[in-house]
Scaffold this active site. Structure first.
Site, PDB file in Angstrom:
ATOM      1  N   GLU A  50     -17.558  12.487  22.290  1.00 36.91           N
ATOM      2  CA  GLU A  50     -16.245  13.045  21.934  1.00 36.91           C
ATOM      3  C   GLU A  50     -15.977  13.054  20.426  1.00 36.91           C
ATOM      4  O   GLU A  50     -15.037  13.712  19.975  1.00 36.91           O
ATOM      5  CB  GLU A  50     -15.133  12.272  22.645  1.00 36.91           C
ATOM      6  CG  GLU A  50     -15.007  10.853  22.144  1.00 36.91           C
ATOM      7  CD  GLU A  50     -13.754  10.138  22.659  1.00 36.91           C
ATOM      8  OE1 GLU A  50     -12.846  10.786  23.181  1.00 36.91           O
ATOM      9  OE2 GLU A  50     -13.717   8.915  22.509  1.00 36.91           O
ATOM     10  N   GLU A  73       0.829  -1.221   0.000  1.00 36.63           N
ATOM     11  CA  GLU A  73       0.000   0.000   0.000  1.00 36.63           C
ATOM     12  C   GLU A  73       0.858   1.265   0.000  1.00 36.63           C
ATOM     13  O   GLU A  73       0.376   2.343   0.346  1.00 36.63           O
ATOM     14  CB  GLU A  73      -0.943   0.006   1.213  1.00 36.63           C
ATOM     15  CG  GLU A  73      -1.875  -1.179   1.319  1.00 36.63           C
ATOM     16  CD  GLU A  73      -2.929  -1.257   0.210  1.00 36.63           C
ATOM     17  OE1 GLU A  73      -2.905  -0.422  -0.715  1.00 36.63           O
ATOM     18  OE2 GLU A  73      -3.764  -2.182   0.274  1.00 36.63           O
ATOM     19  N   HIS A  82      -2.836   2.407   8.229  1.00 31.99           N
ATOM     20  CA  HIS A  82      -3.956   1.668   7.640  1.00 31.99           C
ATOM     21  C   HIS A  82      -4.175   0.385   8.427  1.00 31.99           C
ATOM     22  O   HIS A  82      -3.221  -0.274   8.832  1.00 31.99           O
ATOM     23  CB  HIS A  82      -3.641   1.336   6.180  1.00 31.99           C
ATOM     24  CG  HIS A  82      -4.521   0.275   5.590  1.00 31.99           C
ATOM     25  ND1 HIS A  82      -5.871   0.440   5.441  1.00 31.99           N
ATOM     26  CD2 HIS A  82      -4.244  -0.976   5.118  1.00 31.99           C
ATOM     27  CE1 HIS A  82      -6.398  -0.659   4.906  1.00 31.99           C
ATOM     28  NE2 HIS A  82      -5.422  -1.528   4.701  1.00 31.99           N
ATOM     29  N   HIS A 131      -7.564  -2.780   9.639  1.00 29.96           N
ATOM     30  CA  HIS A 131      -8.859  -3.405   9.356  1.00 29.96           C
ATOM     31  C   HIS A 131      -9.674  -3.573  10.639  1.00 29.96           C
ATOM     32  O   HIS A 131      -9.990  -4.696  11.031  1.00 29.96           O
ATOM     33  CB  HIS A 131      -8.634  -4.800   8.731  1.00 29.96           C
ATOM     34  CG  HIS A 131      -7.742  -4.838   7.545  1.00 29.96           C
ATOM     35  ND1 HIS A 131      -7.126  -5.999   7.093  1.00 29.96           N
ATOM     36  CD2 HIS A 131      -7.366  -3.868   6.662  1.00 29.96           C
ATOM     37  CE1 HIS A 131      -6.409  -5.740   6.011  1.00 29.96           C
ATOM     38  NE2 HIS A 131      -6.522  -4.460   5.736  1.00 29.96           N
ATOM     39  N   HIS A 172     -13.130  -2.984   3.527  1.00 31.86           N
ATOM     40  CA  HIS A 172     -11.699  -3.262   3.650  1.00 31.86           C
ATOM     41  C   HIS A 172     -11.134  -2.710   4.969  1.00 31.86           C
ATOM     42  O   HIS A 172     -10.602  -3.478   5.767  1.00 31.86           O
ATOM     43  CB  HIS A 172     -10.938  -2.670   2.449  1.00 31.86           C
ATOM     44  CG  HIS A 172      -9.476  -2.975   2.455  1.00 31.86           C
ATOM     45  ND1 HIS A 172      -8.765  -3.308   1.326  1.00 31.86           N
ATOM     46  CD2 HIS A 172      -8.560  -2.997   3.459  1.00 31.86           C
ATOM     47  CE1 HIS A 172      -7.499  -3.531   1.644  1.00 31.86           C
ATOM     48  NE2 HIS A 172      -7.353  -3.346   2.935  1.00 31.86           N
TER      49      HIS A 172
HETATM   50  P1  13P Z   1       0.750  -5.424   3.115  1.00 30.07           P
HETATM   51  O1  13P Z   1       1.054  -6.715   3.833  1.00 30.07           O
HETATM   52  O2  13P Z   1       1.378  -5.385   1.740  1.00 30.07           O
HETATM   53  O3  13P Z   1       1.124  -4.229   3.957  1.00 30.07           O
HETATM   54  O4  13P Z   1      -0.818  -5.364   2.847  1.00 30.07           O
HETATM   55  C1  13P Z   1      -1.723  -5.493   3.903  1.00 30.07           C
HETATM   56  C2  13P Z   1      -3.002  -4.789   3.661  1.00 30.07           C
HETATM   57  O5  13P Z   1      -3.674  -4.417   4.609  1.00 30.07           O
HETATM   58  C3  13P Z   1      -3.436  -4.537   2.274  1.00 30.07           C
HETATM   59  O6  13P Z   1      -4.458  -3.595   2.225  1.00 30.07           O
HETATM   60 ZN    ZN Z   2      -5.632  -3.515   4.089  1.00 31.06          ZN
END
Ligand code: 13P
Ligand code: ZN
Length: 272
Positions: free
Chosen positions: A170, A117, A140, A142, A211
């Site tokens: 908050e 990413e 980033h 999940h 995602h």
């Molecule tokens: P990477 O392992 O390449 O960082 O990818 C993980 C991910 O969350 C892809 O969106």
């Molecule tokens: Zn991801």
């Protein structure tokens, strides 16, 4: 030269990835972090003239030439960063051509590379630095509830932000600019990177439907706290969405909050 394992930025990355893993934000290799480092900070621990390997990023980042980042590796597990930082992370510098990343430390197996990413990260850094020169982190992950919420809530930035603000007092104070939302897109591409960076001009949080989430901020603590607050709001939503709603925070109250705390909020997101 000091031992890089004692560097505050390595320790912070270890702590942050471990916390994220334990919160179920980063299963397997899910998630990635890039943290902008100052040259003098890096030079305390590394000979910055020694480039180990180079990577073609596949895009141009002219504003980031000469900038240093510590980044997590592609396919690496957040679960493992703390026990082997040098295997799971790397320190890169964007070369003079604006498209090559020079590895100065890490990815010690000799074949690993920065997160897939990287386009979304570096393009987001460029976008955020224009709005806030102090911005150093793009993160980033999940998180369970925010991801779940993108399955059941309309993917409209105004409606999504308003719902999240309503979920705890908050929220409007922590993310007064609301959140931006992207539809499902193929990850790891320049296209999703460009789309994310465009949204990052307006907000520090960009949701990737079905995602995960992108967060940006001045440091790891602030960015972690931002994502944590959004995820907590989504958790409340997922607990109550199927129940009759008897009470909520009214728009007039959200306005009162934002004004009391003096934050620059999206006024057009409120009816009041
Ligand atoms: P990477 O392992 O390449 O960082 O990818 C993980 C991910 O969350 C892809 O969106
Ligand atoms: Zn991801």
């Amino acid at each position: 030269m000091k031992d890089i394992m004692t560097a505050p930025f390595v320790k912070e990355m270890c702590e942050t990835t471990a916390n994220m893993y334990r919160l179920y934000w980063d299963e397997r290799n899910g998630g990635n972090i890039s943290y902008l480092l100052h040259e003098d900070e890096v030079a305390e621990y590394l000979d910055t003239t020694k480039v180990i390997r180079t990577f073609d990023t596949g895009f141009e980042a002219p504003d980031l030439i000469g900038k240093y980042f510590i980044v997590t590796g592609s396919g690496k597990y957040f679960k493992n960063v703390e026990k082997d930082p040098e295997d799971n992370m790397g320190i890169i510098r964007i070369a003079e051509d604006g498209t090559t990343a020079e590895l100065l430390w890490g990815f010690k197996d000799g074949v690993s590379r920065p997160t897939s990413e990287l386009p979304a990260h570096l393009m987001s850094h460029q976008a955020r630095l224009k709005v806030d020169p102090e911005n150093r982190v793009v993160l980033h992950c999940h998180p369970t509830n925010i991801l779940a919420m993108t399955y059941v809530h309309e993917l409209d930035a105004k409606k999504f932000s308003h719902t999240l603000w309503e979920m705890s007092t908050e929220c409007i104070v922590v993310f007064p600019e609301g959140v931006e939302v992207l539809p499902w897109m193929l990850c790891g591409t320049n296209s999703i990177g460009e789309a994310t960076a465009e949204k990052m001009q307006n907000a520090r949080v960009v949701l990737w439907a079905m995602h995960g989430i992108y967060g940006a901020g001045k440091d790891l603590d602030e960015t972690f706290g931002l994502v944590e607050t959004v995820e907590k709001a989504a958790m409340i939503y997922m607990k109550i969405a199927h129940l009759p709603k008897v009470n909520t925070i009214q728009d007039s109250e959200l306005k009162e909050l934002a004004e009391y705390f003096g934050v620059d909020y999206r006024k057009d997101y409120l009816e009041a």
